[in-house]
Scaffold this active site. Structure first.
Site, PDB file in Angstrom:
ATOM      1  N   ASP A  88     -47.011  29.903  29.100  1.00  0.00           N
ATOM      2  CA  ASP A  88     -47.369  30.208  30.489  1.00  0.00           C
ATOM      3  C   ASP A  88     -47.432  31.717  30.731  1.00  0.00           C
ATOM      4  O   ASP A  88     -46.474  32.441  30.475  1.00  0.00           O
ATOM      5  CB  ASP A  88     -46.309  29.579  31.396  1.00  0.00           C
ATOM      6  CG  ASP A  88     -46.704  29.572  32.856  1.00  0.00           C
ATOM      7  OD1 ASP A  88     -47.376  30.518  33.293  1.00  0.00           O
ATOM      8  OD2 ASP A  88     -46.331  28.628  33.559  1.00  0.00           O
ATOM      9  N   SER A 122     -51.105  31.563  35.273  1.00  0.00           N
ATOM     10  CA  SER A 122     -50.758  30.144  35.316  1.00  0.00           C
ATOM     11  C   SER A 122     -51.713  29.379  36.231  1.00  0.00           C
ATOM     12  O   SER A 122     -52.915  29.369  36.007  1.00  0.00           O
ATOM     13  CB  SER A 122     -49.293  30.001  35.754  1.00  0.00           C
ATOM     14  OG  SER A 122     -48.834  28.686  35.601  1.00  0.00           O
TER      15      SER A 122
END
Length: 727
Positions: free
Chosen positions: A333, A71
């Site tokens: 993500d 991320s």
């Protein structure tokens, strides 16, 4: 010329997912590179004119071999590599450096621009785009500006584009494009970076990769959604050490020579940037991305698991994938499944055939440094939560699965042992000793921690604070924590003058009474990085933010409704979301406003909440904790029992605070006491600014009466949301 020792220390970086708190991670990385650069300059004699004796310079080598990130950590790792290759990256000084204090705001401007200057909910300081702008659904961007897919996007269909995120994800496209905008690459690769720097960016592969494990009597099938892209970057470093684990794995080769704009192979770097952005595609908030991977990348892939690290397995592809050269998949993500990709870095450092890396403080010659802006565990739900209804269970399920995926005691527990020298953690630290103000406490060390990590996007001041805090914490880490004892081979090989230099000796600890820096500080890296002031936004800025949120809702909600609902239901819901009377619109915006204000008040990040009651037995942070609970959008009013459970404070102190706030003549902390009570007769409270209007109050009085005295009609009663016991 100084004779260099053969002693070396290898490091790998793991950068955790952190949403907006990636500003902290970027600050840590920024200072680490500053320290390594300054040490290299000293090693090459750059400070001789200032009287630095070459014999006082530690002569071992530290080399960066691998970076893994999820991320926000993936974006920092990727853009950090680009910044290291960009020949035009020059440190940016503060406007008014003071005395011996740190002279640089940032060492690698690309990191600062990516994490501080650009990614705001509201554009500030000359920026022209932000996360709340409209226009992203009107038409597809030009191909050069489109970072939605590593392959050519499909032709645009007639009509508006689909709603893929609540926020304007085109902002990330612009950030990624700016990051790889390089006009010249370095002609002098850094001596402390591996000549083949391995970078792992985790992804959540929503399509999945199928595997079959043969058993006697049958086969066991499974699908992996925990994915990654693996790059080997050449040209950024010249340290002649490579990762055996990384070299044996399937990976994408990329050379910084092709990074220059206009190079025929520059598209590889655009794909590199898209993969980093894909790792940060937080569900709902930010748009997913599409990765077009070669099917061969998944063949004999090495997994970051000790028992099967050297075992490559073949996916059990369906026939349509077997017949294709590529494997396209949508990503979310990377932190959902692997938020702390520690093992990729650890295995990349390990020598082939070794059962494990040396771990003892006196023997370790390599270490993984994990940068985690949120090292503390999130709070567990209070007793009785979630409720037993289907909606509450469903809402709680997704975060529970994500938190369980991040639970990795077998990988991280060794880092807690002070006698282990191969695993380290850099996390936010803002101790009271750094600042005499009451609010500067360890309770909230990082400004981006509100709103589950999205809060740094609220204001540039929050991100700027965290970037500088990261630089400060890294400086402290290098000078006092990342050390070796005097019986380590590195220290033994130092010149005598370096061994006797007190600048390289750390403060004693319970574990080590005598320790010496693995990465010594020279030049500008020695100047203290000053603790930044705790940032707050003004009421005026907060009102602007709320207006922009409302504008974004009015742009996205109708488009989302248009694409997913038809007929009479569409007409009814359309009325519910229009301004100014739409019920859904009003409740959604009220929920957003109170959620943001709750966290800002709790963490003392909004002006106007400093003139607090005295002599209540609570400090200012505790008072704000109670006031924030009175703002919590989950409740209309609170009782003392609920406030005790939510804050962990004693009932008598909360009662004293509520009494003081009731008696206040004015102020944002003034409290109102309801005209009705809960089931047990206990009083209910709310902030005076949130008390119900007269019409709603009458409705509540009637509803509470029905609930108490006519329980069979309770379902039609209008009662406020309160802590148990209810009515």
């Amino acid at each position: 010329m100084q004779t260099l020792s053969r002693e070396e220390f290898q490091i790998g970086l793991t950068m955790s997912g952190a949403i907006s708190a990636g500003a902290y991670t970027a600050g840590v990385f920024d200072f680490l590179i500053q320290a390594l650069d300054e040490w290299e300059k000293a090693r090459n004699g750059a400070y001789r004119e200032t009287g630095v004796d070459p014999e006082q310079i530690p002569n071992h080598r530290v080399g960066l071999k691998v970076m893994s990130g999820a991320s926000a950590g993936a974006i920092t790792a990727a853009i950090g590599a680009v910044a290291l290759a960009d020949a035009n990256q020059k440190p940016v000084p503060f406007n008014s450096p003071g005395g011996s204090k740190q002279q640089f705001k940032c060492f690698l401007p690309k990191l600062y621009d990516t994490w501080v200057a650009r990614p705001g909910l509201v554009a500030e300081d000359g920026q022209t785009s932000d996360f709340l702008q409209a226009g992203d659904l009107d038409k597809r961007p030009d191909p050069a500006d489109d970072f939605s897919s590593t392959s050519d996007p499909a032709p645009a269909a007639d009509g508006p584009l689909p709603v893929t995120s609540a926020l304007n994800s085109r902002l990330l496209d612009g950030i990624a494009k700016a990051a790889i905008d390089v006009t010249a690459v370095t002609s002098a690769p850094r001596a402390y970076i591996s000549e083949r720097l391995h970078i792992y960016l985790t992804l959540s592969n929503l399509r999945g990769v199928p595997y079959t494990v043969p058993f006697t009597g049958g086969a066991f099938g499974m699908v992996s959604h925990g994915d990654r892209v693996h790059y080997a970057v050449t040209g950024v470093g010249s340290w002649p050490r490579v990762s055996d684990f990384g070299e044996a794995d399937k990976k994408r080769e990329i050379d910084v020579a092709t990074l220059v704009k206009g190079d025929p192979n520059n598209k590889e770097w655009k794909d590199f940037a898209i993969c980093a952005v894909a790792s940060a595609a937080f569900p709902i908030g930010l748009a997913p991305r599409e990765i077009d991977g070669a099917r061969a990348e998944f063949v004999s892939r090495h997994f970051p698991i000790e028992a099967i690290a050297e075992f490559g397995s073949m996916p059990d592809w369906p026939i349509d994938v077997w017949q294709a050269d590529s494997f396209r998949f949508t990503t979310a993500d990377g932190g959902i499944i692997d938020n702390d990709p520690f093992e990729y870095a650890r295995l990349s450092l390990k020598d082939p055939g070794a059962t494990q890396n040396e771990r003892g403080l006196a023997e370790a010659d390599r270490a993984v440094i994990m940068i985690s802006p949120f090292p503390k565990a999130p709070s567990i739900k209070p007793e009785g939560q979630p409720k037993f209804d289907i909606v509450s269970i469903f809402r709680a399920l997704q975060p529970a699965l994500i938190e369980q995926a991040r639970f990795k005691p077998s990988e991280l527990v060794l880092a807690a042992d002070p006698k282990i020298g191969s695993r380290y953690l850099i996390g936010p630290s803002r101790p009271p000793a750094d600042d005499g103000r009451p609010e500067a406490k360890e309770r909230y060390p990082i400004a981006s921690g509100l709103l589950g990590g999205f809060g740094g996007f609220v204001a540039r001041a929050f991100r700027d604070h965290d970037f500088q805090l990261g630089r400060r914490n890294c400086q402290r880490f290098l000078s006092h924590i990342f050390t070796v004892p005097p019986d380590h081979a590195i220290y033994k090989a130092w010149p005598k003058a370096a061994q006797q230099n007190p600048d390289f000796r750390a403060d004693p600890t319970e574990t080590l009474q005598e320790a010496y820096c693995i990465i010594p500080l020279f030049g500008s890296a020695r100047d203290e990085v000053v603790l930044p002031e705790w940032p707050r936004i003004s009421d005026e800025f907060y009102k602007t933010l709320q207006k922009r949120i409302a504008d974004r809702f009015d742009y996205v909600a109708p488009a989302l409704l248009e694409q997913n609902v038809k007929g009479i239901l569409w007409a009814l819901l359309r009325i519910a979301i229009i301004r100014p009377v739409g019920v859904i619109r009003g409740r959604t915006l009220e929920f957003a406003e109170r959620t943001i204000r709750c966290d800002l008040v709790r963490r003392n990040q909004i002006e106007g909440w400093r003139d607090l009651p005295k002599d209540t037995g609570l400090d200012d942070d505790e008072i704000r904790l109670v006031l924030a609970e009175l703002i919590d959008p989950a409740y209309d009013q609170r009782n003392v029992r609920g406030l005790v459970k939510a804050t962990g404070l004693k009932a008598e102190k909360i009662e004293a605070l509520l009494a003081a706030c009731q008696s206040a003549k004015s102020g944002k902390h003034k409290v109102w006491k309801a005209w009705w009570t809960d089931k047990t007769g206990k009083p209910l409270y709310a902030l005076a600014s949130l008390k119900p209007n007269p019409i709603k109050s009458v409705g509540y009085i009637i509803g509470v009466g029905i609930a108490k005295y006519l329980p069979s009609f309770r379902s039609i009663a209008s009662t406020p949301r309160i802590d148990p016991p209810e009515f």
